[in-house]
Design a protein around this motif. Structure first.
Motif, PDB file in Angstrom:
ATOM      1  N   ARG A  37      58.946  12.605  69.349  1.00 10.34           N
ATOM      2  CA  ARG A  37      58.606  12.270  70.728  1.00 10.34           C
ATOM      3  C   ARG A  37      57.215  11.658  70.780  1.00 10.34           C
ATOM      4  N   PRO A  38      56.984  10.675  71.635  1.00  7.82           N
ATOM      5  CA  PRO A  38      55.707   9.934  71.613  1.00  7.82           C
ATOM      6  C   PRO A  38      54.475  10.815  71.719  1.00  7.82           C
ATOM      7  N   GLU A  39      54.544  11.871  72.534  1.00  5.87           N
ATOM      8  CA  GLU A  39      53.347  12.684  72.726  1.00  5.87           C
ATOM      9  C   GLU A  39      52.968  13.480  71.486  1.00  5.87           C
ATOM     10  N   LEU A  40      53.896  13.606  70.537  1.00  7.51           N
ATOM     11  CA  LEU A  40      53.601  14.340  69.299  1.00  7.51           C
ATOM     12  C   LEU A  40      53.078  13.440  68.194  1.00  7.51           C
ATOM     13  N   ALA A  41      53.178  12.137  68.379  1.00  7.54           N
ATOM     14  CA  ALA A  41      52.816  11.183  67.320  1.00  7.54           C
ATOM     15  C   ALA A  41      51.309  11.015  67.219  1.00  7.54           C
ATOM     16  N   VAL A  42      50.627  12.107  66.889  1.00  2.00           N
ATOM     17  CA  VAL A  42      49.172  12.135  66.805  1.00  2.00           C
ATOM     18  C   VAL A  42      48.783  12.729  65.452  1.00  2.00           C
ATOM     19  N   THR A  43      47.837  12.094  64.786  1.00  2.00           N
ATOM     20  CA  THR A  43      47.378  12.601  63.496  1.00  2.00           C
ATOM     21  C   THR A  43      46.923  14.052  63.630  1.00  2.00           C
ATOM     22  N   GLY A  44      47.413  14.885  62.731  1.00  2.00           N
ATOM     23  CA  GLY A  44      47.049  16.301  62.742  1.00  2.00           C
ATOM     24  C   GLY A  44      48.071  17.198  63.393  1.00  2.00           C
TER      25      GLY A  44
ATOM     26  N   GLY B 202      62.543  15.658  66.542  1.00  2.00           N
ATOM     27  CA  GLY B 202      62.705  14.369  65.878  1.00  2.00           C
ATOM     28  C   GLY B 202      63.472  14.511  64.589  1.00  2.00           C
ATOM     29  N   ARG B 203      63.421  13.478  63.772  1.00  2.00           N
ATOM     30  CA  ARG B 203      64.138  13.490  62.502  1.00  2.00           C
ATOM     31  C   ARG B 203      63.418  12.603  61.486  1.00  2.00           C
ATOM     32  N   LEU B 204      63.582  12.946  60.220  1.00  2.00           N
ATOM     33  CA  LEU B 204      63.076  12.101  59.151  1.00  2.00           C
ATOM     34  C   LEU B 204      64.039  10.937  58.909  1.00  2.00           C
ATOM     35  N   THR B 205      63.481   9.807  58.547  1.00  2.00           N
ATOM     36  CA  THR B 205      64.275   8.646  58.169  1.00  2.00           C
ATOM     37  C   THR B 205      64.047   8.256  56.710  1.00  2.00           C
ATOM     38  N   SER B 206      62.986   8.756  56.109  1.00  2.00           N
ATOM     39  CA  SER B 206      62.704   8.558  54.682  1.00  2.00           C
ATOM     40  C   SER B 206      62.070   9.833  54.150  1.00  2.00           C
ATOM     41  N   GLY B 207      62.172  10.009  52.843  1.00  2.00           N
ATOM     42  CA  GLY B 207      61.542  11.169  52.233  1.00  2.00           C
ATOM     43  C   GLY B 207      61.340  10.943  50.750  1.00  2.00           C
TER      44      GLY B 207
ATOM     45  N   ILE C 194      58.450   3.098  75.149  1.00  2.00           N
ATOM     46  CA  ILE C 194      58.317   3.860  73.900  1.00  2.00           C
ATOM     47  C   ILE C 194      59.086   5.163  74.068  1.00  2.00           C
ATOM     48  N   ARG C 195      60.280   5.208  73.531  1.00  2.00           N
ATOM     49  CA  ARG C 195      61.138   6.392  73.658  1.00  2.00           C
ATOM     50  C   ARG C 195      60.849   7.420  72.569  1.00  2.00           C
ATOM     51  N   SER C 196      60.442   6.930  71.399  1.00  2.00           N
ATOM     52  CA  SER C 196      60.027   7.787  70.288  1.00  2.00           C
ATOM     53  C   SER C 196      59.057   6.970  69.449  1.00  2.00           C
ATOM     54  N   LYS C 197      58.439   7.622  68.485  1.00  2.00           N
ATOM     55  CA  LYS C 197      57.393   6.940  67.721  1.00  2.00           C
ATOM     56  C   LYS C 197      57.537   7.288  66.238  1.00  2.00           C
ATOM     57  N   CYS C 198      57.317   6.271  65.401  1.00  2.00           N
ATOM     58  CA  CYS C 198      57.405   6.465  63.951  1.00  2.00           C
ATOM     59  C   CYS C 198      56.100   7.053  63.417  1.00  2.00           C
ATOM     60  N   VAL C 199      56.228   8.060  62.557  1.00  2.00           N
ATOM     61  CA  VAL C 199      55.054   8.722  61.977  1.00  2.00           C
ATOM     62  C   VAL C 199      55.290   8.969  60.494  1.00  2.00           C
TER      63      VAL C 199
ATOM     64  N   GLY D 291      65.165  12.183  53.792  1.00  2.00           N
ATOM     65  CA  GLY D 291      65.086  11.293  54.936  1.00  2.00           C
ATOM     66  C   GLY D 291      66.228  11.486  55.906  1.00  2.00           C
ATOM     67  N   ARG D 292      66.847  12.657  55.899  1.00  2.00           N
ATOM     68  CA  ARG D 292      67.953  12.962  56.806  1.00  2.00           C
ATOM     69  C   ARG D 292      67.714  14.254  57.578  1.00  2.00           C
ATOM     70  N   GLU D 293      66.487  14.782  57.457  1.00  2.00           N
ATOM     71  CA  GLU D 293      66.228  16.139  57.928  1.00  2.00           C
ATOM     72  C   GLU D 293      65.700  16.166  59.366  1.00  2.00           C
ATOM     73  N   ALA D 294      65.950  17.280  60.039  1.00  2.00           N
ATOM     74  CA  ALA D 294      65.465  17.485  61.401  1.00  2.00           C
ATOM     75  C   ALA D 294      64.010  17.935  61.377  1.00  2.00           C
ATOM     76  N   LEU D 295      63.264  17.522  62.413  1.00  2.00           N
ATOM     77  CA  LEU D 295      61.875  17.922  62.597  1.00  2.00           C
ATOM     78  C   LEU D 295      61.768  18.865  63.787  1.00  2.00           C
ATOM     79  N   TYR D 296      60.935  19.889  63.632  1.00  2.00           N
ATOM     80  CA  TYR D 296      60.779  20.908  64.668  1.00  2.00           C
ATOM     81  C   TYR D 296      59.314  21.094  65.041  1.00  2.00           C
ATOM     82  N   GLU D 297      59.118  21.452  66.305  1.00  2.00           N
ATOM     83  CA  GLU D 297      57.856  22.016  66.762  1.00  2.00           C
ATOM     84  C   GLU D 297      58.196  23.390  67.305  1.00  2.00           C
ATOM     85  N   GLY D 298      57.798  24.408  66.581  1.00  2.00           N
ATOM     86  CA  GLY D 298      58.252  25.744  66.938  1.00  2.00           C
ATOM     87  C   GLY D 298      59.754  25.830  66.772  1.00  2.00           C
ATOM     88  N   ASP D 299      60.442  26.265  67.843  1.00  2.00           N
ATOM     89  CA  ASP D 299      61.901  26.370  67.794  1.00  2.00           C
ATOM     90  C   ASP D 299      62.589  25.136  68.357  1.00  2.00           C
ATOM     91  N   ALA D 300      61.808  24.164  68.801  1.00  2.00           N
ATOM     92  CA  ALA D 300      62.391  22.981  69.455  1.00  2.00           C
ATOM     93  C   ALA D 300      62.533  21.835  68.466  1.00  2.00           C
TER      94      ALA D 300
END
Length: 832
Positions: free
Chosen positions: A792-799, A771-776, A740-745, A759-768
């Motif tokens: 990233r897999p460790e971020l794919a958590v509800t909330g 991931g990226r959107l694939t639909s919107g 699991i290299r990345s996870k869909c959310v 669905g083309r936008e970048a996703l951030y956690e803080g300044d990092a």
């Protein structure tokens, strides 16, 4: 001359030499390249050599970025200077809409690691005072971009290829390709000079190759005839002019570096420096397609007459933007063929219907794409798949319905649209309507505004039929366009009453025969359905990623219907037929029929959908015919709606109570009229594709080409419930090996009041960037923006709290549970 190789590359331009180089670099030691004339003698020699990183496609952005980085390394490897001038690329904007386009692009660029800077008109004027800026809104600047000498970079790649063992043979023309069942027999003729022309001699040779790659540029139509396939790559005239030295520029350069490549997209041109003067390259209207049926034998490194009247508007706008150029004379002019495709993207990947034949054709930005093309195609050929999803470039995205006339006219349109605003909701008008279903006129009369899917006209939304003349259905926007309110009303109708969607463009293939069940069990990831049932399943690549999503209907024990995305009909059909032919000796006879144009499909969904169907169904007990007991969720039945025979499927892509209705297409207008009449009293609306796209995101339904593709496995897409690990299927071990290299959310987004993500936008956690959107889109259930994407897999958590980059700002987003609307599927399963 060597007569047996592992890979034969046909075509010695920038694209062909890069492919040969990268195949050798990937470990294939037995590679040969053939060129019918001299290296670079096609479009390469007269290309302007620009390297624009700007592209709205995720895959193409990666290809262009690889090229730019790769070209910088060539001199160290080969000792040849590739002529790369890293001067930057300044893309200017005259309107707010153009700045919106740049901001959407910039978010996509971030997902590929492409650096950029924003510049104000004042900053531009201060840094490059020769450029007029008072009518500009701003610009996006790529500091790592620039231009390159096409001949030099091609020769550097050719030398690098030779150093890695590639054999390059010039003056050999391919005259036939014959597949023996295990390899290609390629017959070639030696070409000789005669009276300034290149003519065939009597010397011939046959080369045996396990794999063949065609990179024949302007000669793609000749290649298509030799292979017996269709290749919608046809050249269009592209002209550019070179001025005499500009005294103001010469004076400026005494104490300053080169100007960046200048692009005034609203004026439809690029300009760069050239020996103290300027090169102007316009993308004007009415540039004609050429060589629709093949390049004349007499045409070598030749040009067409210049048509200055056609580019007068662009020439005058250059003078406006760079006033010092007004008094400068013209030094050189070029008007040569540049190959295009109907959507402007190259044809890169497996040739339809042929084994071990690969196409690399239709490159309108061949120098920019050449390096990345070689790298990623070599990955596909040597490893099974590339690290990025190449489906958007796959040659099989065009079907056999494609004609020469269609390709020529659409290619002219693609050329003209190089600098026209690339709205995500754009619908280009050339060659339309072309493929229509019987209800087209009824839909049009009801206000349908159409999009094109695989050449078919499909309603995007239904606008008002009595709209004032000031209402522009063709108005596009990077924010919420004029269609947005109508799509919202349609989505709300499906959630509250009912909606009718035309889904006739679905690809539909029927499998029968004694080997069909065993083949499908090997071909797909899920358990196969029992007779009268359906399931959702996936066909994988050998690399374990997602090749296709299928809904499988099992009508009887040996009758299987495979339904997949309409836009990918030819792509799915080619893959299916090739694998059936490969596995039939093992599994037994398998019959494949294409029912795509034989059967139409409507989707009826919403709380009132059962009530509407009750009025039409012919059944001994119509009150219970559609109940859960007689017609449970995820089942299919043959029913009669009035006088129309229907294969009804209890499923809804919108996540509501609903049915898909499949019927012989000749009954379409009859069934449409009855459904519309029955639905009127229940508040049913006609619904288009845009509302459906929003609704499926509320259910976290993945879409092929968005969340599903050849760069992610079904497990990474979060589709574990559709993968039966107890059985063996194609690509299973490769899928597991990838992990699991990345996870869909799915995310709910507090975005701008006047816009939703595309669905083309970048996703951030803080300044990092994480991931990226694939639909919107927009959620009517939650009253805010919604999107799907990968993190990233460790971020794919509800909330989990994230940010979405939109219009150069970060907006709050939160990962929600899968299927945030009706997560228990109680609505879909509702009885009645």
């Amino acid at each position: 001359m060597k007569t047996h190789v592992k890979a034969l590359v046909v075509g010695g331009g920038a694209v062909g030499t890069s492919i040969a180089y990268h195949l050798a670099k990937a470990g294939w030691s037995d590679v040969m390249l053939l060129e019918r004339d001299e290296l670079t003698s096609g479009s390469t020699w007269h290309a302007a050599g620009l390297l624009p990183l700007f592209n709205m496609s995720y895959a193409t952005t990666h290809i262009h970025k690889y090229s730019v980085d790769f070209y910088k390394s060539l001199e160290e490897e080969t000792g040849l200077n590739a002529g790369f001038f890293v001067v930057g690329n300044l893309r200017m904007a005259q309107t707010d809409a153009r700045m919106d386009e740049y901001m959407l692009y910039a978010s996509t660029a971030e997902t590929a690691g492409v650096p950029y800077e924003w510049m104000t008109p004042a900053q531009i004027r201060e840094r490059w005072p020769l450029v007029r800026t008072e009518d500009l809104k701003g610009a996006i600047y790529h500091p790592t971009d620039g231009y390159i000498n096409p001949a030099d970079v091609t020769m550097a790649m050719a030398k690098g290829a030779r150093q890695r063992g590639v054999i390059i043979e010039r003056k050999w023309q391919v005259d036939s390709y014959v597949w023996t069942g295990s390899e290609w027999q390629v017959t070639c003729t030696k070409m000789v000079e005669k009276g300034g022309n290149l003519v065939p001699s009597e010397e011939q040779v046959t080369i045996t190759a396990e794999h063949v790659v065609t990179a024949t540029g302007n000669h793609a139509q000749r290649t298509a005839k030799l292979l017996g396939i269709k290749i919608p790559a046809i050249p269009v005239e592209h002209q550019y002019i070179v001025t005499e030295p500009d005294p103001a520029l010469v004076e400026w350069r005494k104490t300053n570096e080169q100007h960046p490549v200048l692009r005034d997209a609203d004026a439809k041109w690029y300009v760069r420096e050239e020996r103290g003067g300027w090169i102007l390259g316009p993308y004007e209207r009415n540039a004609p397609a050429r060589f629709e049926y093949g390049v004349p034998d007499s045409f070598r490194a030749d040009l067409f007459p210049l048509d200055l009247e056609r580019i007068e508007e662009e020439y005058m706008s250059m003078i406006h933007r760079i006033p010092s150029s007004e008094s400068v004379g013209l030094k050189d002019d070029y008007n040569g063929p540049i190959c295009y495709t109907p959507d402007g993207n190259p044809l890169l990947g497996p040739a339809p219907g042929l084994r071990n034949m690969w196409l690399a054709e239709g490159f309108s930005f061949g120098i920019t794409a050449a390096g990345g093309t070689g790298h990623y195609l070599a990955q596909v050929m040597t490893e099974g798949e590339a690290e990025i999803d190449m489906a958007s470039l796959d040659p099989r995205r065009y079907g056999q319905w494609m004609t020469t006339e269609y390709a020529a006219r659409k290619n002219e349109e693609a050329y003209e649209h190089v600098f026209i605003l690339h709205h995500p909701d754009e619908e280009r008008p050339a060659c339309r309507p072309l493929r229509t279903f019987p209800v087209y006129d009824r839909q049009k009369a009801a206000g349908a505004q159409f999009g094109q899917v695989n050449g078919f006209e499909r309603p995007n939304y239904y606008g008002p039929t009595d709209a004032p003349s000031s209402f522009d259905h063709d108005a596009r926007s990077f924010r919420r366009g004029g269609w947005w309110q109508y799509a919202q009303d349609e989505a709300r109708a499906i959630r509250e009453t009912a909606g009718l969607i035309d889904a006739s463009a679905f690809a539909k293939h029927v499998l029968t025969g004694p080997g069909a069940e065993a083949f499908l069990d090997w071909f797909t990831t899920n358990k196969l359905p029992k007779p009268g049932r359906i399931n959702l399943t996936y066909a994988l690549t050998e690399a374990g990623t997602t090749h296709t999503e299928y809904t499988i209907l099992r009508e009887t024990a040996e009758h299987w219907v495979l339904i997949s995305a309409g836009a990918w009909h030819a792509y799915d059909r080619d893959n299916l037929l090739k694998l059936v032919a490969e596995k039939e000796p093992e599994f037994g006879r398998i019959n494949v029929e294409d029912w795509t144009t034989r059967y139409g499909a409507f989707a009826l969904a919403g709380p009132k959908s059962r009530d509407i169907l009750k009025e039409l169904i012919r059944d001994p007990d119509p009150e219970t015919a559609l109940s859960n007991k007689r017609f449970p969720w995820l089942s299919c039945r043959n029913i009669e709606l009035g006088m129309c025979p229907v294969v009804a499927v209890r499923v809804a892509y919108t996540g509501e109570l609903g049915w898909e209705l499949h019927y012989p297409v000749e009954f379409q207008t009859y069934l449409w009229d009855r459904l519309v009449a029955a639905g009127e009293k229940h508040g049913m609306k006609l619904v288009g594709a845009r509302a459906q796209n929003w609704l499926r995101q509320e259910k976290s339904y993945r879409a092929f080409g968005n969340e599903l593709g050849r760069d992610a496995t079904p497990l990474e897409a979060g589709l574990d419930r559709f993968v039966d690990l107890e059985k063996d299927f194609r690509g299973k071990q490769a899928m597991l090996d990838k992990g699991i290299r990345s996870k869909c959310v799915t995310l709910l987004i507090d975005g701008p009041e006047d816009a939703d993500p595309w669905g083309r936008e970048a996703l951030y956690e803080g300044d990092a960037r994480v991931g990226r959107l694939t639909s919107g889109g927009h959620s009517v259930a939650f009253g805010k923006s919604i999107g799907m994407g990968y993190v990233r897999p460790e971020l794919a958590v509800t909330g989990t709290k994230l940010k979405v980059k939109m219009f150069d700002r970060l907006w709050d987003a939160e990962i929600t549970e899968d299927s945030p609307y009706d997560p228990s599927n109680a609505v879909i399963r509702k009885d009645g």
